[in-house]
Design an enzyme around this catalytic site. Structure first.
Site, short mmCIF file in Angstrom:
data_model
loop_
_atom_site.label_atom_id
_atom_site.label_comp_id
_atom_site.label_asym_id
_atom_site.label_seq_id
_atom_site.Cartn_x
_atom_site.Cartn_y
_atom_site.Cartn_z
N PHE A 1 0.86 -1.18 0.00
CA PHE A 1 0.00 0.00 0.00
C PHE A 1 0.89 1.22 0.00
O PHE A 1 1.61 1.47 0.97
CB PHE A 1 -0.89 -0.04 1.25
CG PHE A 1 -1.92 1.04 1.35
CD1 PHE A 1 -3.16 0.90 0.75
CD2 PHE A 1 -1.68 2.19 2.10
CE1 PHE A 1 -4.14 1.87 0.89
CE2 PHE A 1 -2.64 3.16 2.25
CZ PHE A 1 -3.88 3.01 1.64
N GLY A 2 0.90 1.97 -1.08
CA GLY A 2 1.81 3.10 -1.23
C GLY A 2 1.14 4.44 -0.99
O GLY A 2 0.48 4.98 -1.89
N THR B 1 5.52 -1.51 3.89
CA THR B 1 5.56 -2.91 4.31
C THR B 1 5.18 -3.81 3.13
O THR B 1 4.25 -3.51 2.38
CB THR B 1 4.59 -3.14 5.48
OG1 THR B 1 5.01 -2.35 6.59
CG2 THR B 1 4.57 -4.60 5.89
N GLN C 1 7.72 -5.76 46.95
CA GLN C 1 6.60 -4.85 46.72
C GLN C 1 6.75 -4.05 45.43
O GLN C 1 5.78 -3.87 44.68
CB GLN C 1 6.43 -3.90 47.91
CG GLN C 1 5.95 -4.60 49.17
CD GLN C 1 5.80 -3.65 50.35
OE1 GLN C 1 6.05 -2.45 50.23
NE2 GLN C 1 5.41 -4.17 51.49
N GLU D 1 0.51 4.40 10.80
CA GLU D 1 -0.96 4.50 10.78
C GLU D 1 -1.45 5.67 11.64
O GLU D 1 -2.50 5.60 12.27
CB GLU D 1 -1.63 3.20 11.25
CG GLU D 1 -1.05 1.93 10.68
CD GLU D 1 -1.22 1.79 9.19
OE1 GLU D 1 -1.75 2.72 8.56
OE2 GLU D 1 -0.80 0.77 8.64
#
Length: 395
Positions: A140-141, A175, A290, A374
């Site tokens: 996806f470009g 990607t 703790q 994104e």
């Protein structure tokens, strides 16, 4: 009032969220977890260290056979599962590695969704069945070397030449780019921004792989170079113009990230919990101190809240009531908190936390990328700021 005995407390599910999942949802989750345990987990640290995935095409076909590629889409060989089932799959994939979830997200939520939602019937029948089976890989470009959060300023251009289109430009941080069979490329035209389905064998198209990453190393990341790429008239996505097209795809991928980031968090938290129970200092396991317990409790709390948010957004998406601003809410919170869980888990493991013998530093490094892609923290903050106040602060 019922007085039945409650089930035992589960440290990995302190709020009992599993009770909110259907049998089908649990089955999807378990099948993806099983595939990852067999096909990814034994090898992913080595892939990360070497910066390559062995037999990525074989892995894609196995993921396709399982039905997770474009799994939330209907028809054309896609599984037609629910948004919540897709989210659970993303969580399991990213519990193995963010790069594996990215492979699936880009394939299904970006490249396949763009064709499924905005493409012609010819484009759908040509590409979607093969992509759903993992026989064809997509990318996806959108992002460019100098254009990230402001995609409306993209410089890649498509011009008409007779009946053809000719594309020139560059895309960055893509990607799957170097292994893709098809690229969905967004470009400026005289009619506004349009999307194009570009077979990667087209003359003038190249996708050199980006090297020297310290994050998402078990993932193929590339530059796309378009040098007078000539395409037929039928290559354009016919059903959309403007930023509505790419932003609708990004919203699909962001939804997967809302869930996926929690997978990295869960893996790191479980590693920290196990390590704290085995590591002895001052005569007892460090889980008995703790300060360590405070870290484990805070991490469990944030993970549980994030999972409840993801599940709520998944139910809204399945009901058709999910808004983009709500996806921003989930992405902003869950990635930010998951990254903090990984960082805190690293402190519990001490020096061992930086070793690839454990998953924590790998997840931590990966989430540094997930935090940005994104939509950056800044962009999702401004999206929510505008939604809450009614005032745009983008410019």
């Amino acid at each position: 009032m019922k007085t039945s005995t409650p089930p035992p407390f589960d440290p990995n599910d302190p709020a009992g969220i599993d009770d909110l999942l259907s049998a089908d949802e649990k089955a999807v989750r378990d099948s993806v977890r099983q595939l990852c345990a067999q096909r990814v987990d034994p090898y992913v640290a080595d892939w990360f260290e070497r910066g390559t995935i062995d037999d990525v095409r074989g892995l894609a076909k196995e993921l396709g056979a399982l039905g997770v590629l474009g799994m939330h889409l209907d028809g054309y060989g896609c599984a037609g599962m629910s948004a919540t089932e897709y989210g659970l799959a993303c969580l399991e994939l990213e519990a193995s590695d963010s790069g594996i979830r990215s492979l699936v997200s880009v394939q299904g939520s970006l490249a396949m969704f763009a064709i499924w939602r905005w493409g012609s019937e010819e484009q759908k029948t040509e590409w979607l069945p093969r992509m759903a089976a993992g026989e064809a890989i997509g990318c996806f470009g959108l992002t460019e070397p100098d254009i990230g959060s402001d995609p409306g300023s993209m410089r890649t251009r498509a011009r008409r030449d007779g009946d053809d289109w000719v594309l020139d430009g560059r895309k960055m941080w893509i990607t799957n780019g170097s292994i893709a069979d098809v690229a969905v490329v967004w470009a400026q035209t005289d009619d506004g921004i349009r999307g194009f389905v570009v077979p990667t064998t087209t003359p003038g198209f190249s996708a050199p792989e980006i090297k020297h990453k310290q994050s998402l190393r078990a993932s193929v990341t590339s530059e796309l170079v378009l040098d007078a790429v000539r395409l037929p008239a039928g290559a354009v996505l016919p059903e959309v113009r403007g930023l509505k097209g790419p932003l609708s795809c990004l919203n699909e991928a962001r939804f997967g990230i809302v869930w996926g980031a929690l997978g990295a968090a869960r893996s790191s938290l479980q590693a920290a919990l196990t390590y704290a129970g085995e590591r002895t200092q001052f005569g007892r396991p460090i889980s008995g101190f703790q300060l360590t317990q405070a870290k484990l409790v805070d991490m469990s709390l944030e993970y549980t809240k994030g999972l409840l948010l993801a599940l709520h957004l998944g139910r809204r998406k399945d009901a058709g009531t999910l808004r983009p601003e709500q996806v921003s809410l989930g992405k902003l919170n869950n990635v930010r908190e998951s990254l903090e869980i990984c960082r805190t888990s690293r402190t519990i493991l001490g020096a061992n936390g930086i070793s690839l013998e454990y998953p924590v530093i790998r997840h931590m490094n990966n989430l540094e990328s997930v935090l940005t892609y994104e939509g950056t923290v800044e962009m999702h903050t401004l999206i929510l700021g505008q939604a809450i106040t009614g005032q745009s602060a983008f410019r």
